[in-house]
Enzyme design. Structure first.
Site, PDB file in Angstrom:
ATOM      1  N   GLU A   1       5.581  -1.564   8.279  1.00 45.31           N
ATOM      2  CA  GLU A   1       4.128  -1.610   8.061  1.00 45.31           C
ATOM      3  C   GLU A   1       3.612  -2.923   8.617  1.00 45.31           C
ATOM      4  O   GLU A   1       4.381  -3.750   9.115  1.00 45.31           O
ATOM      5  CB  GLU A   1       3.799  -1.467   6.570  1.00 45.31           C
ATOM      6  CG  GLU A   1       4.072  -0.074   6.033  1.00 45.31           C
ATOM      7  CD  GLU A   1       3.703   0.083   4.565  1.00 45.31           C
ATOM      8  OE1 GLU A   1       3.092  -0.832   3.984  1.00 45.31           O
ATOM      9  OE2 GLU A   1       4.048   1.118   3.995  1.00 45.31           O
TER      10      GLU A   1
ATOM     11  N   HIS B   1      -8.106  -2.785   2.682  1.00 48.18           N
ATOM     12  CA  HIS B   1      -7.168  -2.014   3.508  1.00 48.18           C
ATOM     13  C   HIS B   1      -7.917  -1.487   4.730  1.00 48.18           C
ATOM     14  O   HIS B   1      -9.005  -0.933   4.605  1.00 48.18           O
ATOM     15  CB  HIS B   1      -6.599  -0.849   2.692  1.00 48.18           C
ATOM     16  CG  HIS B   1      -5.377  -0.240   3.307  1.00 48.18           C
ATOM     17  ND1 HIS B   1      -5.424   0.499   4.469  1.00 48.18           N
ATOM     18  CD2 HIS B   1      -4.070  -0.277   2.932  1.00 48.18           C
ATOM     19  CE1 HIS B   1      -4.191   0.895   4.776  1.00 48.18           C
ATOM     20  NE2 HIS B   1      -3.358   0.433   3.857  1.00 48.18           N
TER      21      HIS B   1
END
Ligand code: SIN
Length: 608
Positions: A135, A259
């Protein structure tokens, strides 16, 4: 060193609530049932005589179960603790505590193996080896996942199953539908219990008092402080706010992680929004603007997999340049078969909402995701208040600095829960933290009405959200001060109830967060200032600690980062971020929110 220069903010010692109608006692009260709370309670169960676990709704309702991407840990021989530490420190932009990061990374793998032994079933490859993915901000594949994109749900399931196996044990009691209102303290300001409201039956119903030798707050984050968030509706910062009112130090509150890839559902969408895991980019998806142009390449060596703050800022900048309210995530080349197998929940949710990631671009925009700051703790999870511990998103262990590295949060909850349980075992066994008697808190209780939640969210989103400025923060603080004035007098909620307690918690944290943000005239990690678009290492390599004084004022202290935390860390040149925008959406001085909000008539009319 103490700082001043901003208008004084007053925080009450307690929320208005009915007097406790029942009492219970335990050695340790654990508040919250995510990975942090459940791990603490399960580890303590056989080591202390009585653990009381309370949770606001049901056991699996918190943020843990919503975690998609996974849990980061060094599990591959090609990886090393030094590399995981390095990636974490770089993502944290100079504000991580190296000792806390070392504890996280070096104890992480064993903690994960114990979780597996407990029953958590992570995805595995053809030969049975644990599948690892990547990620944002990670230079190695080190993210374990389960059910493709349902990692948190699997961890939650395994921990709750373990709890169910010991439910009959007299050493542990679980109370669901229990909202902690405030912390109880004794004459020496030691924390010795909680007041809580239980929607229950028989003896434990309504507001009560639970007395204990120690309290562990693991209530998750504060996402509901903003109009849109990936956090569930229970994420109203109850633990952090109660700790603030009880005089514990909170740190790094200004660092809020937005995010980058949250499904954009249109201007009217608010509350919890669907997350498109960073792991989707880890598998090769990439961002494009409305002209179909990739814009992360050349911005950072990791391009679309740069740390989250970098990607979110790039999206905000591109949205402003193109006058749009979202960009797109292109996953089409990954193919339907792969997407359905690797990300079943995300694909299903997208399709339910009318988007097919296999054939369409997904509209995405940043939304609130994680509070990097919280109740300041040491390496044992102890807060600045004797008897009070904090764990997981509620805490600020120093692991995340200015920006949490992806998938480090489940690991933090796991590792520090074990540390807390071990510390409490030792202390309680040694006769430390004796039982003590709570004293009535000083000052008048305050409470705003639950229907004011929308006002708090709107003010926070407009001025204290993705992009901030001195004037937007001042405007937000002014609005919040006006709301706080309604906590007393004719406009106040006179009775109390879950909605008003939660909303007042959001208000108190919003005031503290906005205060901290106004003290940081630079852009770093999750804190973006359009009036100070560059990082300023000369003046801001420090933490902002906030603490309520005995008289009720919010005091700030500047705590410099020790040089030892910076040795060998190359943060790169401070590059100004171009997020200037003349076209303000929400009144004078307000920064244009990337997140969305609406005037929902239903929400506005809602009462306590
Ligand atoms: C994600 O899956 O993108 C979220 C994981 C995290 O927040 O660490």
């Amino acid at each position: 060193m103490p700082v001043s220069g901003l208008p004084e903010i007053s925080i009450p010692r307690r929320l208005r609530a009915p007097a406790p109608g029942w009492t219970t006692t335990a050695d340790v009260i654990v508040v919250g049932s995510g990975i942090a709370g459940l791990t603490t309670a399960l580890r303590l169960r056989r080591r202390v005589a009585r653990v009381l676990l309370v949770t606001k709704t049901v056991l699996d309702e918190g943020s843990t179960a919503w975690a998609q991407g996974g849990i980061a840990a060094v599990m591959s021989p090609e990886d090393s603790p030094a590399e995981h530490i390095h990636d974490t420190l770089v993502a944290g932009v100079g504000l991580c505590d190296v000792d806390a990061v070392e504890a996280l990374v070096t104890e992480g793998p064993d903690a994960v193996w114990d979780l597996i032994a407990l029953g958590a079933d992570f995805d595995r490859g053809d030969t049975g080896q644990i599948s690892l993915t990547r990620e944002g901000g990670h230079h190695r594949d080190r993210i374990l996942h389960a059910g493709g994109d349902a990692t948190g749900r699997e961890i939650s399931r395994a921990l709750i199953a373990a709890l169910d196996r010991v439910r009959d044990d007299p050493g542990i009691e679980v109370i669901e539908h229990a909202l902690v209102v405030d912390l109880l303290t004794d004459a020496d300001e030691r924390v010795c219990g909680v007041t809580l409201h239980v929607i229950g039956e028989g003896q434990v119903d309504g507001v009560g008092a639970a007395h204990a030798r120690a309290v562990v707050l693991a209530t998750g984050g504060l996402g509901q402080i903003y109009s849109s968030t990936t956090n569930p509706s229970v994420a109203t910062g109850d633990g952090m706010a109660a700790a603030l009112r009880a005089g514990a130090v909170l740190a790094d509150l200004e660092f809020v992680q937005f995010h980058p890839t949250v499904l954009w559902l249109g201007e009217g969408s608010r509350g919890q929004q669907p997350l498109i895991s960073e792991a989707v980019r880890g598998e090769g998806a990439f961002l494009v603007d409305e002209a179909g142009e990739r814009f992360m390449q050349g911005q950072h060596p990791l391009a679309d997999l740069a740390p989250r703050d970098v990607v979110s800022r790039a999206i905000i900048t591109r949205m402003r340049e193109t006058g749009t309210d979202h960009v797109y995530l292109d996953c089409r080349h990954l193919g339907a078969d792969f997407l359905e197998q690797r990300f079943p929940s995300i694909v299903q949710r997208c399709r339910e909402l009318g988007f097919d990631p296999a054939t369409q671009l997904l509209p995405v925009a940043p939304a609130q995701h994680y509070a990097s700051g919280g109740v300041r703790t040491d390496l044992r999870g102890r807060s600045s208040r004797e008897g009070l511990y904090a764990c997981g998103e509620t805490s600020c262990t120093g692991v995340h600095g200015a920006n949490r590295l992806a998938s480090n949060s489940l690991l933090e909850g796991l590792v520090f829960a074990r540390r807390i349980a071990d510390d409490l075992t030792t202390r309680l066994g040694a006769g430390e933290l004796p039982e003590t008697t709570p004293v009535a808190p000083s000052g008048e209780p305050e409470l705003i009405r639950g229907k004011r939640r929308l006002d708090v969210q709107r003010a926070m989103t407009a001025g204290s959200g993705t992009v901030r400025s001195a004037s937007s923060l001042a405007a937000t603080q002014e609005t919040l001060a006006a709301l706080a004035a309604r906590a007393v007098g004719a406009d106040a909620d006179k009775q109390g109830g879950p909605k008003s307690w939660e909303t007042t918690n959001l208000l108190h944290l919003g005031r503290a967060l906005t205060y901290a943000a106004a003290l940081r005239d630079e852009t770093r990690g999750g804190h973006v200032r359009e009036d100070f678009p560059a990082r300023d290492d000369e003046h801001f390599l420090h933490h902002v600690h906030l603490q309520r004084s005995v008289a009720g004022a919010l005091d700030a202290r500047i705590v410099p980062v020790p040089q030892s935390n910076l040795d060998g860390l190359d943060l790169g040149a401070p590059v100004p971020v171009d997020v200037l925008d003349e076209d303000r959406a929400e009144g004078p001085g307000a920064a244009k929110p990337a997140a969305r909000h609406t005037d929902s008539a239903k929400e506005t009319e809602e009462t306590t």
